[in-house]
Design a protein around this motif. Structure first.
Motif, PDB file in Angstrom:
ATOM      1  N   LEU A  40       0.824  -1.207   0.000  1.00  0.00           N
ATOM      2  CA  LEU A  40       0.000   0.000   0.000  1.00  0.00           C
ATOM      3  C   LEU A  40       0.863   1.264   0.000  1.00  0.00           C
ATOM      4  O   LEU A  40       0.521   2.248  -0.657  1.00  0.00           O
ATOM      5  CB  LEU A  40      -0.950  -0.002   1.198  1.00  0.00           C
ATOM      6  CG  LEU A  40      -2.078  -1.017   1.110  1.00  0.00           C
ATOM      7  CD1 LEU A  40      -2.756  -1.184   2.461  1.00  0.00           C
ATOM      8  CD2 LEU A  40      -3.094  -0.619   0.048  1.00  0.00           C
ATOM      9  N   PHE A  41       1.975   1.229   0.719  1.00  0.00           N
ATOM     10  CA  PHE A  41       2.881   2.379   0.735  1.00  0.00           C
ATOM     11  C   PHE A  41       3.441   2.630  -0.666  1.00  0.00           C
ATOM     12  O   PHE A  41       3.461   3.778  -1.137  1.00  0.00           O
ATOM     13  CB  PHE A  41       4.017   2.152   1.740  1.00  0.00           C
ATOM     14  CG  PHE A  41       5.021   3.255   1.753  1.00  0.00           C
ATOM     15  CD1 PHE A  41       4.729   4.480   2.329  1.00  0.00           C
ATOM     16  CD2 PHE A  41       6.271   3.079   1.176  1.00  0.00           C
ATOM     17  CE1 PHE A  41       5.660   5.510   2.327  1.00  0.00           C
ATOM     18  CE2 PHE A  41       7.208   4.091   1.175  1.00  0.00           C
ATOM     19  CZ  PHE A  41       6.905   5.309   1.758  1.00  0.00           C
ATOM     20  N   HIS A  46       3.492   5.863  -5.619  1.00  0.00           N
ATOM     21  CA  HIS A  46       3.231   5.887  -7.066  1.00  0.00           C
ATOM     22  C   HIS A  46       2.177   6.938  -7.429  1.00  0.00           C
ATOM     23  O   HIS A  46       2.361   7.684  -8.385  1.00  0.00           O
ATOM     24  CB  HIS A  46       2.790   4.503  -7.533  1.00  0.00           C
ATOM     25  CG  HIS A  46       2.411   4.447  -8.975  1.00  0.00           C
ATOM     26  ND1 HIS A  46       3.347   4.478  -9.989  1.00  0.00           N
ATOM     27  CD2 HIS A  46       1.196   4.379  -9.563  1.00  0.00           C
ATOM     28  CE1 HIS A  46       2.711   4.437 -11.148  1.00  0.00           C
ATOM     29  NE2 HIS A  46       1.418   4.372 -10.922  1.00  0.00           N
ATOM     30  N   VAL A  47       1.105   6.993  -6.678  1.00  0.00           N
ATOM     31  CA  VAL A  47       0.017   7.909  -7.058  1.00  0.00           C
ATOM     32  C   VAL A  47       0.182   9.316  -6.490  1.00  0.00           C
ATOM     33  O   VAL A  47      -0.309  10.280  -7.084  1.00  0.00           O
ATOM     34  CB  VAL A  47      -1.379   7.352  -6.699  1.00  0.00           C
ATOM     35  CG1 VAL A  47      -1.660   6.064  -7.435  1.00  0.00           C
ATOM     36  CG2 VAL A  47      -1.564   7.178  -5.213  1.00  0.00           C
ATOM     37  N   LEU A  48       0.873   9.437  -5.358  1.00  0.00           N
ATOM     38  CA  LEU A  48       1.006  10.755  -4.720  1.00  0.00           C
ATOM     39  C   LEU A  48       2.374  11.392  -4.954  1.00  0.00           C
ATOM     40  O   LEU A  48       2.555  12.573  -4.664  1.00  0.00           O
ATOM     41  CB  LEU A  48       0.728  10.637  -3.215  1.00  0.00           C
ATOM     42  CG  LEU A  48      -0.703  10.200  -2.866  1.00  0.00           C
ATOM     43  CD1 LEU A  48      -0.796   9.823  -1.397  1.00  0.00           C
ATOM     44  CD2 LEU A  48      -1.699  11.288  -3.215  1.00  0.00           C
ATOM     45  N   HIS A  49       3.338  10.604  -5.411  1.00  0.00           N
ATOM     46  CA  HIS A  49       4.679  11.090  -5.765  1.00  0.00           C
ATOM     47  C   HIS A  49       5.441  11.701  -4.592  1.00  0.00           C
ATOM     48  O   HIS A  49       6.319  12.535  -4.797  1.00  0.00           O
ATOM     49  CB  HIS A  49       4.600  12.112  -6.911  1.00  0.00           C
ATOM     50  CG  HIS A  49       3.841  11.608  -8.085  1.00  0.00           C
ATOM     51  ND1 HIS A  49       4.341  10.664  -8.946  1.00  0.00           N
ATOM     52  CD2 HIS A  49       2.589  11.909  -8.524  1.00  0.00           C
ATOM     53  CE1 HIS A  49       3.440  10.402  -9.883  1.00  0.00           C
ATOM     54  NE2 HIS A  49       2.367  11.131  -9.646  1.00  0.00           N
ATOM     55  N   GLN A  51       6.768  10.464  -0.407  1.00  0.00           N
ATOM     56  CA  GLN A  51       6.725   9.484   0.678  1.00  0.00           C
ATOM     57  C   GLN A  51       5.888   9.947   1.857  1.00  0.00           C
ATOM     58  O   GLN A  51       5.148   9.159   2.439  1.00  0.00           O
ATOM     59  CB  GLN A  51       8.135   9.131   1.131  1.00  0.00           C
ATOM     60  CG  GLN A  51       8.865   8.274   0.132  1.00  0.00           C
ATOM     61  CD  GLN A  51      10.203   7.778   0.654  1.00  0.00           C
ATOM     62  OE1 GLN A  51      10.619   8.094   1.771  1.00  0.00           O
ATOM     63  NE2 GLN A  51      10.890   6.995  -0.150  1.00  0.00           N
ATOM     64  N   GLY A  52       6.006  11.203   2.211  1.00  0.00           N
ATOM     65  CA  GLY A  52       5.236  11.713   3.350  1.00  0.00           C
ATOM     66  C   GLY A  52       3.739  11.608   3.128  1.00  0.00           C
ATOM     67  O   GLY A  52       2.988  11.220   4.030  1.00  0.00           O
ATOM     68  N   MET A  57      -1.482   8.575   3.603  1.00  0.00           N
ATOM     69  CA  MET A  57      -2.491   7.739   2.956  1.00  0.00           C
ATOM     70  C   MET A  57      -2.587   6.374   3.636  1.00  0.00           C
ATOM     71  O   MET A  57      -3.676   5.878   3.912  1.00  0.00           O
ATOM     72  CB  MET A  57      -2.153   7.555   1.477  1.00  0.00           C
ATOM     73  CG  MET A  57      -3.170   6.726   0.708  1.00  0.00           C
ATOM     74  SD  MET A  57      -2.414   5.676  -0.561  1.00  0.00           S
ATOM     75  CE  MET A  57      -1.568   4.452   0.436  1.00  0.00           C
ATOM     76  N   LEU A  58      -1.437   5.783   3.937  1.00  0.00           N
ATOM     77  CA  LEU A  58      -1.387   4.487   4.598  1.00  0.00           C
ATOM     78  C   LEU A  58      -2.066   4.549   5.967  1.00  0.00           C
ATOM     79  O   LEU A  58      -2.884   3.695   6.311  1.00  0.00           O
ATOM     80  CB  LEU A  58       0.066   4.028   4.730  1.00  0.00           C
ATOM     81  CG  LEU A  58       0.311   2.648   5.296  1.00  0.00           C
ATOM     82  CD1 LEU A  58      -0.309   1.572   4.427  1.00  0.00           C
ATOM     83  CD2 LEU A  58       1.810   2.417   5.432  1.00  0.00           C
ATOM     84  N   GLN A  59      -1.756   5.577   6.722  1.00  0.00           N
ATOM     85  CA  GLN A  59      -2.367   5.741   8.048  1.00  0.00           C
ATOM     86  C   GLN A  59      -3.882   5.899   7.921  1.00  0.00           C
ATOM     87  O   GLN A  59      -4.640   5.258   8.648  1.00  0.00           O
ATOM     88  CB  GLN A  59      -1.768   6.945   8.769  1.00  0.00           C
ATOM     89  CG  GLN A  59      -2.361   7.151  10.145  1.00  0.00           C
ATOM     90  CD  GLN A  59      -1.728   8.325  10.859  1.00  0.00           C
ATOM     91  OE1 GLN A  59      -0.774   8.928  10.396  1.00  0.00           O
ATOM     92  NE2 GLN A  59      -2.273   8.671  11.999  1.00  0.00           N
TER      93      GLN A  59
END
Length: 94
Positions: A40-41, A46-49, A51-52, A57-59
């Motif tokens: 998922l990360f 990939h979609v948000l470009h 890491q933060g 998104m993961l949270q």
């Protein structure tokens, strides 16, 4: 036909979700999180470009997942698909 080990794994995951829904089982939630977090990360990056934003998104995905665990219906699809649907929605909101 689905291999027996895959069918058993999906059944096990549905059982974990049942525990999360019934009693907010933190251990069950951690097991699902550990299984899918990296996939998922990577999707988030990939979609948000960024890491933060992918971490956010993961949270959000797993908070929503734990809150809505009682709504999971294995007949509608695998856990992975349900999580990715939530992740896509979280990414869109971000």
């Amino acid at each position: 036909m689905m291999p027996a080990h895959r069918s058993r794994s999906l059944h096990d995951q549905a059982g974990l979700i049942g525990k999360i829904a019934a009693k907010n089982d933190d251990d069950a939630a951690r097991r699902i999180y550990r299984k899918y977090r990296m996939e998922l990360f990577r999707f988030g990056v990939h979609v948000l470009h960024e890491q933060g934003l992918a971490e956010e998104m993961l949270q959000e995905t797993f908070v929503k997942f734990c809150r809505q665990a009682r709504n999971y219906d294995a007949r509608r699809g695998p856990v992975r698909g349900w999580l990715f649907t939530m992740a896509r929605s979280a990414a869109y909101d971000i």
